[in-house]
Design a protein around this motif. Structure first.
Motif, PDB file in Angstrom:
ATOM      1  N   ARG A  39      37.742  32.158  34.339  1.00  7.96           N
ATOM      2  CA  ARG A  39      36.807  33.164  33.796  1.00  7.96           C
ATOM      3  C   ARG A  39      36.937  34.479  34.551  1.00  7.96           C
ATOM      4  NH1 ARG A  39      32.833  29.189  32.821  1.00  7.96           N
ATOM      5  NH2 ARG A  39      32.008  29.458  34.913  1.00  7.96           N
ATOM      6  N   LEU A  40      37.012  34.368  35.892  1.00  8.14           N
ATOM      7  CA  LEU A  40      37.132  35.571  36.719  1.00  8.14           C
ATOM      8  C   LEU A  40      38.445  36.291  36.470  1.00  8.14           C
ATOM      9  CD1 LEU A  40      35.824  34.979  40.347  1.00  8.14           C
ATOM     10  CD2 LEU A  40      35.150  36.749  38.735  1.00  8.14           C
ATOM     11  N   ILE A  41      39.533  35.503  36.325  1.00  8.65           N
ATOM     12  CA  ILE A  41      40.851  36.091  36.066  1.00  8.65           C
ATOM     13  C   ILE A  41      40.809  36.905  34.774  1.00  8.65           C
ATOM     14  CG2 ILE A  41      43.198  35.488  35.317  1.00  8.65           C
ATOM     15  CD1 ILE A  41      43.204  33.327  37.468  1.00  8.65           C
ATOM     16  N   GLU A  42      40.177  36.347  33.755  1.00  6.46           N
ATOM     17  CA  GLU A  42      40.055  37.071  32.492  1.00  6.46           C
ATOM     18  C   GLU A  42      39.179  38.307  32.675  1.00  6.46           C
ATOM     19  OE1 GLU A  42      41.807  36.690  29.825  1.00  6.46           O
ATOM     20  OE2 GLU A  42      42.801  35.031  30.844  1.00  6.46           O
ATOM     21  N   PHE A  43      38.074  38.114  33.413  1.00  7.14           N
ATOM     22  CA  PHE A  43      37.129  39.217  33.609  1.00  7.14           C
ATOM     23  C   PHE A  43      37.818  40.400  34.296  1.00  7.14           C
ATOM     24  CE2 PHE A  43      33.610  41.546  35.505  1.00  7.14           C
ATOM     25  CZ  PHE A  43      32.716  41.599  34.447  1.00  7.14           C
ATOM     26  N   PHE A  44      38.681  40.105  35.271  1.00  9.96           N
ATOM     27  CA  PHE A  44      39.398  41.174  35.984  1.00  9.96           C
ATOM     28  C   PHE A  44      40.730  41.524  35.308  1.00  9.96           C
ATOM     29  CE2 PHE A  44      36.288  40.377  39.255  1.00  9.96           C
ATOM     30  CZ  PHE A  44      36.121  41.616  39.852  1.00  9.96           C
ATOM     31  N   ARG A  45      40.928  40.970  34.110  1.00 13.59           N
ATOM     32  CA  ARG A  45      42.113  41.267  33.297  1.00 13.59           C
ATOM     33  C   ARG A  45      43.424  40.979  34.036  1.00 13.59           C
ATOM     34  NH1 ARG A  45      38.904  46.024  31.327  1.00 13.59           N
ATOM     35  NH2 ARG A  45      37.652  45.063  29.704  1.00 13.59           N
ATOM     36  N   LEU A  46      43.431  39.815  34.717  1.00 18.19           N
ATOM     37  CA  LEU A  46      44.627  39.394  35.436  1.00 18.19           C
ATOM     38  C   LEU A  46      45.286  38.198  34.735  1.00 18.19           C
ATOM     39  CD1 LEU A  46      43.099  39.564  39.046  1.00 18.19           C
ATOM     40  CD2 LEU A  46      44.960  41.011  38.222  1.00 18.19           C
ATOM     41  N   GLY A  47      44.845  37.936  33.496  1.00 18.24           N
ATOM     42  CA  GLY A  47      45.291  36.748  32.766  1.00 18.24           C
ATOM     43  C   GLY A  47      46.804  36.616  32.680  1.00 18.24           C
TER      44      GLY A  47
ATOM     45  N   PHE B  94      34.176  37.332  44.187  1.00 18.65           N
ATOM     46  CA  PHE B  94      33.153  36.991  43.201  1.00 18.65           C
ATOM     47  C   PHE B  94      33.088  35.498  42.892  1.00 18.65           C
ATOM     48  CE2 PHE B  94      33.801  41.450  42.722  1.00 18.65           C
ATOM     49  CZ  PHE B  94      32.540  41.944  42.426  1.00 18.65           C
ATOM     50  N   MET B  95      33.910  34.685  43.581  1.00 21.89           N
ATOM     51  CA  MET B  95      33.992  33.270  43.232  1.00 21.89           C
ATOM     52  C   MET B  95      32.687  32.508  43.450  1.00 21.89           C
ATOM     53  SD  MET B  95      36.015  31.555  41.567  1.00 21.89           S
ATOM     54  CE  MET B  95      36.342  29.826  41.844  1.00 21.89           C
ATOM     55  N   ALA B  96      31.879  32.918  44.394  1.00 19.43           N
ATOM     56  CA  ALA B  96      30.662  32.141  44.658  1.00 19.43           C
ATOM     57  C   ALA B  96      29.489  32.584  43.783  1.00 19.43           C
ATOM     58  CB  ALA B  96      30.300  32.257  46.138  1.00 19.43           C
ATOM     59  N   GLY B  97      29.754  33.476  42.830  1.00 18.42           N
ATOM     60  CA  GLY B  97      28.663  34.013  42.008  1.00 18.42           C
ATOM     61  C   GLY B  97      27.681  34.792  42.855  1.00 18.42           C
ATOM     62  N   PRO B  98      28.206  35.712  43.690  1.00 14.13           N
ATOM     63  CA  PRO B  98      27.345  36.395  44.661  1.00 14.13           C
ATOM     64  C   PRO B  98      26.361  37.363  44.012  1.00 14.13           C
ATOM     65  CG  PRO B  98      29.489  37.440  44.598  1.00 14.13           C
ATOM     66  CD  PRO B  98      29.580  36.229  43.705  1.00 14.13           C
ATOM     67  N   SER B  99      25.241  37.574  44.696  1.00 17.96           N
ATOM     68  CA  SER B  99      24.284  38.582  44.223  1.00 17.96           C
ATOM     69  C   SER B  99      24.463  39.881  45.005  1.00 17.96           C
ATOM     70  CB  SER B  99      22.856  38.066  44.374  1.00 17.96           C
ATOM     71  OG  SER B  99      22.627  37.669  45.703  1.00 17.96           O
ATOM     72  N   LEU B 100      25.173  39.791  46.138  1.00 14.69           N
ATOM     73  CA  LEU B 100      25.466  40.971  46.968  1.00 14.69           C
ATOM     74  C   LEU B 100      26.940  40.934  47.358  1.00 14.69           C
ATOM     75  CD1 LEU B 100      24.668  43.381  48.893  1.00 14.69           C
ATOM     76  CD2 LEU B 100      24.143  41.646  50.616  1.00 14.69           C
ATOM     77  N   VAL B 101      27.659  42.036  47.097  1.00 11.23           N
ATOM     78  CA  VAL B 101      29.084  42.082  47.435  1.00 11.23           C
ATOM     79  C   VAL B 101      29.383  43.340  48.243  1.00 11.23           C
ATOM     80  CG1 VAL B 101      31.452  42.064  46.549  1.00 11.23           C
ATOM     81  CG2 VAL B 101      29.674  40.846  45.307  1.00 11.23           C
TER      82      VAL B 101
ATOM     83  N   LYS C 150      36.550  49.964  38.539  1.00  6.69           N
ATOM     84  CA  LYS C 150      35.219  50.582  38.494  1.00  6.69           C
ATOM     85  C   LYS C 150      34.407  50.034  37.325  1.00  6.69           C
ATOM     86  CE  LYS C 150      34.801  54.915  37.273  1.00  6.69           C
ATOM     87  NZ  LYS C 150      35.091  56.355  37.414  1.00  6.69           N
ATOM     88  N   GLU C 151      35.071  49.911  36.202  1.00  2.00           N
ATOM     89  CA  GLU C 151      34.391  49.415  35.002  1.00  2.00           C
ATOM     90  C   GLU C 151      33.960  47.959  35.193  1.00  2.00           C
ATOM     91  OE1 GLU C 151      35.428  47.634  30.795  1.00  2.00           O
ATOM     92  OE2 GLU C 151      36.998  48.172  32.208  1.00  2.00           O
ATOM     93  N   ARG C 152      34.810  47.150  35.867  1.00  2.00           N
ATOM     94  CA  ARG C 152      34.470  45.747  36.122  1.00  2.00           C
ATOM     95  C   ARG C 152      33.272  45.627  37.065  1.00  2.00           C
ATOM     96  NH1 ARG C 152      35.543  42.896  32.314  1.00  2.00           N
ATOM     97  NH2 ARG C 152      34.853  44.873  31.545  1.00  2.00           N
ATOM     98  N   LEU C 153      33.259  46.464  38.111  1.00  2.00           N
ATOM     99  CA  LEU C 153      32.144  46.414  39.058  1.00  2.00           C
ATOM    100  C   LEU C 153      30.853  46.829  38.366  1.00  2.00           C
ATOM    101  CD1 LEU C 153      33.755  47.917  42.306  1.00  2.00           C
ATOM    102  CD2 LEU C 153      33.576  45.519  41.631  1.00  2.00           C
ATOM    103  N   LYS C 154      30.949  47.857  37.530  1.00  2.00           N
ATOM    104  CA  LYS C 154      29.763  48.316  36.795  1.00  2.00           C
ATOM    105  C   LYS C 154      29.265  47.231  35.841  1.00  2.00           C
ATOM    106  CE  LYS C 154      29.754  53.318  36.892  1.00  2.00           C
ATOM    107  NZ  LYS C 154      29.925  54.583  36.184  1.00  2.00           N
ATOM    108  N   ALA C 155      30.223  46.493  35.249  1.00  2.00           N
ATOM    109  CA  ALA C 155      29.840  45.423  34.323  1.00  2.00           C
ATOM    110  C   ALA C 155      29.093  44.314  35.068  1.00  2.00           C
ATOM    111  CB  ALA C 155      31.080  44.864  33.624  1.00  2.00           C
ATOM    112  N   PHE C 156      29.586  43.941  36.251  1.00  2.00           N
ATOM    113  CA  PHE C 156      28.893  42.936  37.070  1.00  2.00           C
ATOM    114  C   PHE C 156      27.478  43.404  37.383  1.00  2.00           C
ATOM    115  CE2 PHE C 156      32.606  40.384  38.207  1.00  2.00           C
ATOM    116  CZ  PHE C 156      32.012  39.147  38.375  1.00  2.00           C
ATOM    117  N   ASN C 157      27.379  44.683  37.737  1.00  2.00           N
ATOM    118  CA  ASN C 157      26.093  45.268  38.104  1.00  2.00           C
ATOM    119  C   ASN C 157      25.139  45.250  36.906  1.00  2.00           C
ATOM    120  OD1 ASN C 157      24.591  48.238  38.245  1.00  2.00           O
ATOM    121  ND2 ASN C 157      24.518  47.058  40.139  1.00  2.00           N
ATOM    122  N   ALA C 158      25.644  45.640  35.743  1.00  2.00           N
ATOM    123  CA  ALA C 158      24.782  45.741  34.557  1.00  2.00           C
ATOM    124  C   ALA C 158      24.431  44.369  33.990  1.00  2.00           C
ATOM    125  CB  ALA C 158      25.476  46.591  33.497  1.00  2.00           C
ATOM    126  N   GLU C 159      25.423  43.460  33.969  1.00  6.32           N
ATOM    127  CA  GLU C 159      25.203  42.181  33.297  1.00  6.32           C
ATOM    128  C   GLU C 159      24.528  41.150  34.185  1.00  6.32           C
ATOM    129  OE1 GLU C 159      29.078  41.047  31.835  1.00  6.32           O
ATOM    130  OE2 GLU C 159      29.278  42.991  30.809  1.00  6.32           O
TER     131      GLU C 159
END
Ligand code: ATP
Ligand code: MG
Length: 250
Positions: free
Chosen positions: A132-140, A164-171, A189-198
């Protein structure tokens, strides 16, 4: 813990190396959902501060708490369990392992207990999360490549994904954009913003790339010679004469 408890609270951290005062009495709070930028000239103490916050270095004095819990002396794996992820200034990927295995490994130290490690699936059930993370960071498309065969920018992205593997709330990220090209920078930047927003993930980001910091962060803290010299919204920091002077004089 009430709603106003900061996700991260840093109080009066001091750290010297011999005669060098790398961090001088630094205090700040980070609220839930903030993206705090930490900037400052080379050698101003940013990485040392991170290392004091997350236990790689023992500060000479001061306290750190995460969600109201004191974390002094805590091991990295226990911090992970508290929901804290980080990257280091230097890449922490294993070049002889695939992208997928690097991410799985990053999840292993804080997953499961002795029983699940003994009797659970060999990957501790982490493959799905890693995919899931690989896809999220577009490293598929790089999933099965050896990390060492990736470009530096791709390795930086992999390195960030691993936090991000541990599902952190603070990075906490130490120079995630260093050496990364413009396209990948925008993607990061867009990925980090997505984590922040979602997911409401809170970030503290050390970075020299001002464009990256100013367009990503909700607030910026400036270190010079180990001390905080300014704090404010990106646009305030951009025109702060003390900050400009610290960079020009550095
Ligand atoms: N392990 C160490 N031993 C001795 N001095 C150190 C050590 N780590 C850092 N320092 C010194 O502490 C000061 C702060 O270094 P630090 O790496 O925290 O700066 P930084 O702001 O992260 O710089 P950069 O932007 O170049 O990464 C510097 O003077 C550095 O030489
Ligand atoms: Mg540094």
């Amino acid at each position: 813990m009430n709603a106003a408890t900061p996700v991260l609270s840093v109080r009066n951290i001091c750290k010297s190396f011999g005669g060098i005062h790398a961090v001088r009495d630094v205090s700040f709070d980070v609220g839930a959902g903030e993206i705090l930028g930490l900037i400052g000239p080379n050698g101003s103490g940013k990485s040392t501060l991170f290392n004091c916050i997350l236990g790689q270095l023992r500060p000479d004095s001061g306290q750190v708490s995460v969600n109201g819990k004191q974390v002094a002396g805590m091991r990295a794996c226990d911090l992970n369990k508290l929901g804290v992820g980080r990257t280091f200034q230097m890449l922490q990927v294993f070049p002889q392992m695939t992208v997928l295995d690097n991410i799985i490994l990053a999840g292993q130290e804080h997953h499961g207990n002795m029983l699940t490690r003994l009797f659970g699936p060999p990957d501790a059930g982490l493959t799905e999360e890693a995919e899931r993370l690989i896809e999220f960071f577009r490293l598929g498309h790089l999933r099965d490549e050896l990390a060492g065969s990736l470009s530096y920018g791709q390795q930086k992205l992999l390195d960030a994904a691993m936090a991000f593997m541990a599902g952190p709330s603070l990075v906490l990220l130490d120079e995630p954009a260093g050496g990364v090209n413009l396209t990948m920078l925008a993607s990061l930047k867009e990925r980090l913003k997505a984590f922040n927003a979602e997911r409401g993930t809170t970030f503290v980001v050390i970075e020299h790339n001002m464009e990256f910091v100013m367009s990503l962060c909700t607030r910026v803290l400036v270190l010079a010679d180990g001390a905080i010299i300014a704090e404010g919204k990106p646009e305030e920091i951009r025109r702060n004469s003390q900050v400009i002077e610290a960079y020009l004089g550095g």
